[in-house]
Design an enzyme around this catalytic site. Sequence first.
Site, PDB file in Angstrom:
ATOM      1  N   GLU A 123       0.085   2.745 -13.380  1.00 55.67           N
ATOM      2  CA  GLU A 123      -1.304   2.885 -12.955  1.00 55.67           C
ATOM      3  C   GLU A 123      -2.062   3.756 -13.955  1.00 55.67           C
ATOM      4  OE1 GLU A 123      -1.324   4.346  -8.930  1.00 55.67           O
ATOM      5  OE2 GLU A 123      -0.322   2.561  -8.150  1.00 55.67           O
ATOM      6  N   VAL A 171       0.835  -1.197   0.000  1.00 58.41           N
ATOM      7  CA  VAL A 171       0.000   0.000   0.000  1.00 58.41           C
ATOM      8  C   VAL A 171       0.873   1.251   0.000  1.00 58.41           C
ATOM      9  CG1 VAL A 171      -2.032  -1.062   1.060  1.00 58.41           C
ATOM     10  CG2 VAL A 171      -0.218  -0.153   2.528  1.00 58.41           C
ATOM     11  N   ARG A 211       4.106   2.387  -2.526  1.00 58.51           N
ATOM     12  CA  ARG A 211       4.225   2.792  -3.919  1.00 58.51           C
ATOM     13  C   ARG A 211       4.609   1.560  -4.736  1.00 58.51           C
ATOM     14  NH1 ARG A 211       1.573   6.630  -3.055  1.00 58.51           N
ATOM     15  NH2 ARG A 211       2.054   8.834  -3.442  1.00 58.51           N
ATOM     16  N   HIS A 239      -5.464   1.659  -6.175  1.00 54.42           N
ATOM     17  CA  HIS A 239      -4.800   2.740  -5.430  1.00 54.42           C
ATOM     18  C   HIS A 239      -5.829   3.523  -4.611  1.00 54.42           C
ATOM     19  CE1 HIS A 239      -1.006   5.441  -5.436  1.00 54.42           C
ATOM     20  NE2 HIS A 239      -1.654   5.556  -4.285  1.00 54.42           N
ATOM     21  N   ASP A 294      -2.303  -2.678  -3.851  1.00 52.86           N
ATOM     22  CA  ASP A 294      -3.104  -1.480  -4.077  1.00 52.86           C
ATOM     23  C   ASP A 294      -2.371  -0.479  -4.957  1.00 52.86           C
ATOM     24  OD1 ASP A 294      -5.518   0.117  -3.419  1.00 52.86           O
ATOM     25  OD2 ASP A 294      -4.071   1.454  -2.444  1.00 52.86           O
TER      26      ASP A 294
END
Length: 355
Positions: A265, A234, A236, A284, A260
Site C-alpha cells: 500500500e 477489509v 489486512r 484502505h 480495501d
Amino acid sequence: MAGIDDNRVITVLCASVGDRPPHLRAVEERVTVRYCDADGLQDAIRGAHALLLWDYFSGAVRQVWDHADALRWIHVAAAGVDKLLFDELIDSDVVVTNARGIFDRPIAEFVLGSVLAFAKDLHGSHDLQLARAWKWRETRTVAGGTALIVGTGAIGRETARLLRAVGMRVRGAGRTARDDDPDFGTVVASADLADHVGWADHVVVVTPLTEATRGLVDATVLAAMKPTAHLVNVGRGPCVVEADLIAALNAGTIAGASLDVFSTEPLPTDSPLWDLPGVAVSAHMAGDAVGWTDALAHQFVDNALRWLDGRDLVNVVDKRLGFVPAHPVPAHPVPGQDVSSNDATPGRRGERPAY
C-alpha cells in the site's frame, strides 16, 4: 489528582510534527507530552513511560527499541497491531493497547455497501455511464443471500448483525468451530476454510494479520468458492494471497472482489487489480468515517487518564496472539502494581476473539 509535575512522560509519534492528535489537553495538563516524527523518535523515546502511535503504520519503534529505557505502555491508534509487533516487544513487559471499537460500525457499513454494490452491479452501471452506454441487466437481491465472515471479533460481529438486518444468512469462520454463537450461529474453523466457502455468495475477510491468518485465502480456498461468489477484504492485505486472487479473477473462478487492503500500500499503479473486471479498489479507508480521528483521540485520552489514575487499561492486546482476546487481562503498566486480582476489563465481557 496528579499535577504537571508528575514525572511520567508520554511521547506521541506523528507522521509529521504538525500532524498532532486533537483533544489531548487533559493529558498535557497532567504530564509532559513530547511530540515527534519518526526522525525524532530516538530522542523522544528516551525516558518516556508511554508512547502513542498516532502514526499507526510506522515501523520506527523497532528501530529505536534500544533507546526505550523507561517504556511501560504503547497505544496504537488503529485496530491492527501487526505493523508494531516484533520479538523484543512481544517478549518485554511493555503493555500494548489498540483502538478496538472505533471502527466496528464504519467497517460493517462499508462491507454492506460493497455487498450491495456487487449484487446490484453499481460499479458496472458507473462504467456504462462513463461510456454513455444504455445496457439493461438483471441484478441480484441480497435478501436470502449467504455471507461467510472470516474473523469473529468485534468488527466481524457488527458486520454479521448488519448483514442479517438486510435478510442475509450469515456464518463465521474463526479459530474454534461452534454451533451456538450469538451473532453467527454457526462458526466454522478457519483452518478448514476451503471446506466451507462454497456455501457463501460473499466471503468477507475481517481478520487481523497474524501468523495464522497470513495467506489464509489462497488458491485452494478461492477454487472452492462459487464461480458467482464475491470476495471482500477489509482486514489486512496479506491475509489474501494476491497472486492467487488475480489468477482466480482472470480464470473466472470467482465473479468479483471488493478490496480495501493490499499486500503493498498504496497499491502499485501497475497492479492488475486496477483493471480486472469485477474488482472494486479502495484506499484502505473502510473504517475511516467522518470524525474518526476525534474518536481515536478521545479513546486515547480516556486510556491515558486511566493509566495516570492507576486504573485498568482497556483494549489490552495479547502480544503473542496479535489482538485483544475474548477475556482480556487488565493491565497497569506501572511498576509495582499488582493486577492479579483485577476483574475483566469493563465493557468487554462475553466478546469473542478478533480471530
